[in-house]
Design an enzyme around this catalytic site. Structure first.
Site, PDB file in Angstrom:
ATOM      1  N   ILE A  10      37.135  40.672  31.686  1.00  0.00           N
ATOM      2  CA  ILE A  10      36.450  39.728  32.559  1.00  0.00           C
ATOM      3  C   ILE A  10      36.710  38.294  32.131  1.00  0.00           C
ATOM      4  CG2 ILE A  10      34.639  41.363  33.178  1.00  0.00           C
ATOM      5  CD1 ILE A  10      32.794  39.844  31.239  1.00  0.00           C
ATOM      6  N   CYS A  11      36.471  37.389  33.049  1.00  0.00           N
ATOM      7  CA  CYS A  11      36.708  35.970  32.819  1.00  0.00           C
ATOM      8  C   CYS A  11      35.379  35.229  32.962  1.00  0.00           C
ATOM      9  CB  CYS A  11      37.721  35.460  33.847  1.00  0.00           C
ATOM     10  SG  CYS A  11      38.128  33.731  33.663  1.00  0.00           S
ATOM     11  N   ASP A  12      34.548  35.267  31.910  1.00  0.00           N
ATOM     12  CA  ASP A  12      33.274  34.560  31.903  1.00  0.00           C
ATOM     13  C   ASP A  12      32.846  34.337  30.461  1.00  0.00           C
ATOM     14  OD1 ASP A  12      30.118  34.633  31.831  1.00  0.00           O
ATOM     15  OD2 ASP A  12      30.718  33.953  33.823  1.00  0.00           O
ATOM     16  N   ASN A  58      37.998  37.872  39.254  1.00  0.00           N
ATOM     17  CA  ASN A  58      37.710  37.485  37.872  1.00  0.00           C
ATOM     18  C   ASN A  58      37.657  38.677  36.926  1.00  0.00           C
ATOM     19  OD1 ASN A  58      35.621  35.604  39.757  1.00  0.00           O
ATOM     20  ND2 ASN A  58      37.229  34.571  38.627  1.00  0.00           N
ATOM     21  N   PHE A  78      27.997  36.708  38.461  1.00  0.00           N
ATOM     22  CA  PHE A  78      29.428  36.920  38.253  1.00  0.00           C
ATOM     23  C   PHE A  78      29.975  37.938  39.250  1.00  0.00           C
ATOM     24  CE2 PHE A  78      32.799  39.428  36.241  1.00  0.00           C
ATOM     25  CZ  PHE A  78      33.723  38.435  35.949  1.00  0.00           C
TER      26      PHE A  78
END
Length: 95
Positions: free
Chosen positions: A15-17, A7, A41
């Site tokens: 980042i992917c959040d 991620n 995460f």
């Protein structure tokens, strides 16, 4: 920073959040919640929503290989010398 994580983009550190990127911000969000989310995460990669599909596939298919590669990536790239070099590169790039 860069990391071997499904991620996190290995080249850019993106980042992917939603909460950590600011898209999921809300008035009830506090530092405790952000730190807890960051820990989750990093410790619990989500291979179903990857930025790095190859890394995600390795995590799903060969978890032991993923762990070994993550360790080696960290050992090689997340050192004091690498951090200093990255800081020097950014300072030099701003001139």
């Amino acid at each position: 920073s860069k990391s071997y994580h499904p991620n996190i983009n290995t080249k850019t550190g993106e980042i992917c959040d939603a909460i950590l990127t600011g898209e999921g911000w809300g008035p009830t969000l506090n530092i405790r919640k952000v730190c807890a989310r960051l820990r989750k995460f990093l410790c619990d990669p989500d291979p179903d929503h990857p930025l790095e599909s190859e890394i995600a596939q390795t995590l799903v298919d060969r978890c032991h290989v993923y762990k070994e590669k993550a360790y080696l990536f960290s050992k090689e790239n997340l050192t004091k010398k690498a951090a200093f070099g990255a800081m020097q590169q950014k300072v030099g790039g701003r001139r």
